[in-house]
Scaffold this motif. Structure first.
Motif, PDB file in Angstrom:
ATOM      1  N   ASN A 153      -4.640 126.354  -5.451  1.00 42.08           N
ATOM      2  CA  ASN A 153      -4.785 125.501  -6.623  1.00 42.08           C
ATOM      3  C   ASN A 153      -5.942 126.034  -7.463  1.00 42.08           C
ATOM      4  O   ASN A 153      -7.041 126.254  -6.948  1.00 42.08           O
ATOM      5  CB  ASN A 153      -5.078 124.069  -6.176  1.00 42.08           C
ATOM      6  CG  ASN A 153      -5.213 123.112  -7.343  1.00 42.08           C
ATOM      7  OD1 ASN A 153      -6.192 123.158  -8.080  1.00 42.08           O
ATOM      8  ND2 ASN A 153      -4.235 122.248  -7.498  1.00 42.08           N
TER       9      ASN A 153
ATOM     10  N   ASP B 239       3.211 125.247 -12.401  1.00 42.57           N
ATOM     11  CA  ASP B 239       3.509 124.349 -11.287  1.00 42.57           C
ATOM     12  C   ASP B 239       4.941 124.563 -10.812  1.00 42.57           C
ATOM     13  O   ASP B 239       5.829 124.886 -11.610  1.00 42.57           O
ATOM     14  CB  ASP B 239       3.346 122.892 -11.716  1.00 42.57           C
ATOM     15  CG  ASP B 239       1.896 122.463 -11.785  1.00 42.57           C
ATOM     16  OD1 ASP B 239       1.646 121.265 -11.681  1.00 42.57           O
ATOM     17  OD2 ASP B 239       1.012 123.333 -11.938  1.00 42.57           O
TER      18      ASP B 239
ATOM     19  N   HIS C 294      -5.383 115.974  -2.387  1.00 38.62           N
ATOM     20  CA  HIS C 294      -4.293 115.929  -3.365  1.00 38.62           C
ATOM     21  C   HIS C 294      -3.864 114.476  -3.538  1.00 38.62           C
ATOM     22  O   HIS C 294      -3.735 113.736  -2.556  1.00 38.62           O
ATOM     23  CB  HIS C 294      -3.115 116.766  -2.864  1.00 38.62           C
ATOM     24  CG  HIS C 294      -2.093 117.094  -3.905  1.00 38.62           C
ATOM     25  ND1 HIS C 294      -1.243 116.147  -4.444  1.00 38.62           N
ATOM     26  CD2 HIS C 294      -1.773 118.270  -4.516  1.00 38.62           C
ATOM     27  CE1 HIS C 294      -0.445 116.717  -5.326  1.00 38.62           C
ATOM     28  NE2 HIS C 294      -0.754 118.001  -5.400  1.00 38.62           N
TER      29      HIS C 294
ATOM     30  N   THR D 209       0.983 123.883  -7.410  1.00 38.38           N
ATOM     31  CA  THR D 209       1.002 125.231  -7.975  1.00 38.38           C
ATOM     32  C   THR D 209       1.541 126.294  -7.028  1.00 38.38           C
ATOM     33  O   THR D 209       1.766 127.428  -7.436  1.00 38.38           O
ATOM     34  CB  THR D 209      -0.412 125.643  -8.414  1.00 38.38           C
ATOM     35  OG1 THR D 209      -1.300 125.508  -7.294  1.00 38.38           O
ATOM     36  CG2 THR D 209      -0.902 124.761  -9.547  1.00 38.38           C
TER      37      THR D 209
ATOM     38  N   THR E 261      -6.750 116.731  -6.970  1.00 34.30           N
ATOM     39  CA  THR E 261      -5.740 117.369  -7.794  1.00 34.30           C
ATOM     40  C   THR E 261      -4.411 116.646  -7.654  1.00 34.30           C
ATOM     41  O   THR E 261      -4.157 115.977  -6.650  1.00 34.30           O
ATOM     42  CB  THR E 261      -5.567 118.852  -7.400  1.00 34.30           C
ATOM     43  OG1 THR E 261      -4.605 119.459  -8.271  1.00 34.30           O
ATOM     44  CG2 THR E 261      -5.090 118.981  -5.966  1.00 34.30           C
TER      45      THR E 261
END
Length: 364
Positions: free
Chosen positions: A285, A318, A233, A271, A267
């Motif tokens: 995700n 999100d 991430h 989420t 990413t």
């Protein structure tokens, strides 16, 4: 076709094998429920999850340190094989970490793994892995997944397992060659193998270089896995610096394998959780989940159309609470290149997340 096998292990903090297994099942079933054709499918019905815990090894040492009622450095000083530079880094941090609960349940794990008990953790992983493989049938694909500190432990274990092997206390050696057992897919979630290697190589030298081991995708004996999924991430602080992120032209693997068998998933979405380091957040995700379900579930058990995937992913929202504060905080973290800097970052981030979200960095 029989169930596929997914071997998993956890990161730093207080975890049990069963709790980690439940997290993986929870995340997979959240993802499955998004698609009309798989909303009644249960991940655990098709995938045999072998969850390996090692936190009990560290917990015994935590209790020993607490019972001694001495500074943390005193525990490490009793082991004469540790270099003075390592002890000095702990002493320099002691005023900020001694008797700190987050330190003893999270940061201490990193020091115990790197400094003293890495071999015990790797042996635990190797023994449980071998136990699962001993009952495996020929039609069962094998997948491996690790999170956070577990990526370093899993990497180091597999690197040894597919090299000269790991010997247990009774002299039994656990070892494989890619020809004997090729892992179908390896999932490194918030991969810290390169980070831990980088910050400890000049102090302890106990971690293995992930760019030089057989823990990589390959179609021959040079690597132990068919596919390698490297998932991180953008705002996960554990992947900001010293990130494992091989490039196409660095000859880690051949150009063909890099293009076909290495999957890099980055990413910046939140989420599920506002904590970017959260395991369930990673696995739910959409961009991670679709790859994970496609690869890990046996052929024929997860068949979704492109149209339903597109529609389902458009509907995933999100979370917003706390996200801006986390982005701002992580973006401002200063670079570090040693074990002391890593410890300081983990402690500060743990306090920030707990204050903002009321949870530690490894909560789901």
């Amino acid at each position: 076709m029989g169930k596929s096998i997914l071997v998993v292990t956890h990161g730093m903090g207080e975890h049990t094998a069963e709790a980690t297994k439940k997290k993986v099942i929870k995340a997979a079933n959240i993802a499955l429920s998004r698609y009309p054709s798989s909303k009644d499918t249960k991940f655990e019905d098709h995938v045999e999850i072998v969850s390996i815990g090692y936190d009990d090894i560290f917990e015994a040492e935590r209790k020993r340190i607490k019972a001694a009622n001495e500074p943390i450095s005193a525990y490490f000083k009793t082991h004469s094989n540790l270099p003075a530079s390592f002890i000095q880094q702990i002493v320099s941090l002691e005023s900020r970490i001694d008797k700190d609960t987050f330190f003893t349940t999270h940061i201490l794990d990193v020091l115990l793994y790197a400094g003293l008990h890495g071999p015990r953790v790797r042996l635990r992983l190797a023994e449980k892995f071998a136990e699962a493989m001993s009952t495996r049938t020929s039609d069962q694909a094998v997948h491996v997944m690790a999170h956070s500190l577990g990526t370093a432990a899993m990497h180091d274990m597999l690197a040894k397992l597919y090299d000269k092997g790991i010997e247990d206390e009774n002299g039994k050696r656990h070892a494989y060659t890619p020809g004997e057992l090729r892992i179908d897919s390896l999932w490194m979630i918030s991969n810290v193998s390169q980070l831990l290697y980088s910050v400890n190589r000049n102090v302890l030298g106990t971690s293995l270089n992930p760019l030089l081991s057989k823990v990589k995708p390959a179609t021959d004996d040079s690597g132990c896995a068919e596919y390698f999924f490297n998932v991180f991430h953008e705002f996960d602080p554990f992947t900001l610096f010293g990130r494992f992120d091989p490039k196409f032209d660095e000859e880690w693997v051949s150009a063909r394998v890099f293009q076909r068998n290495y999957v890099r998933i980055e990413t910046e979405r939140f989420t599920y959780s506002a904590n970017p380091h959260d395991l369930v957040g990673y696995l739910t995700n959409p961009n991670v989940a679709i790859e994970f379900l496609d690869r890990v579930m046996p052929t024929g058990t997860f068949n979704v159309s492109d149209a339903e995937v597109d529609e389902a992913h458009r509907d995933v929202q999100d979370v917003h609470s706390g996200v801006k504060a986390i982005k701002d905080y992580v973006s401002a973290i200063d670079s570090f290149d040693d074990l002391k800097g890593l410890v300081s970052m983990i402690k500060a981030y743990g306090e920030f997340i707990e204050g903002l979200l009321g949870q530690d960095p490894d909560d789901d």
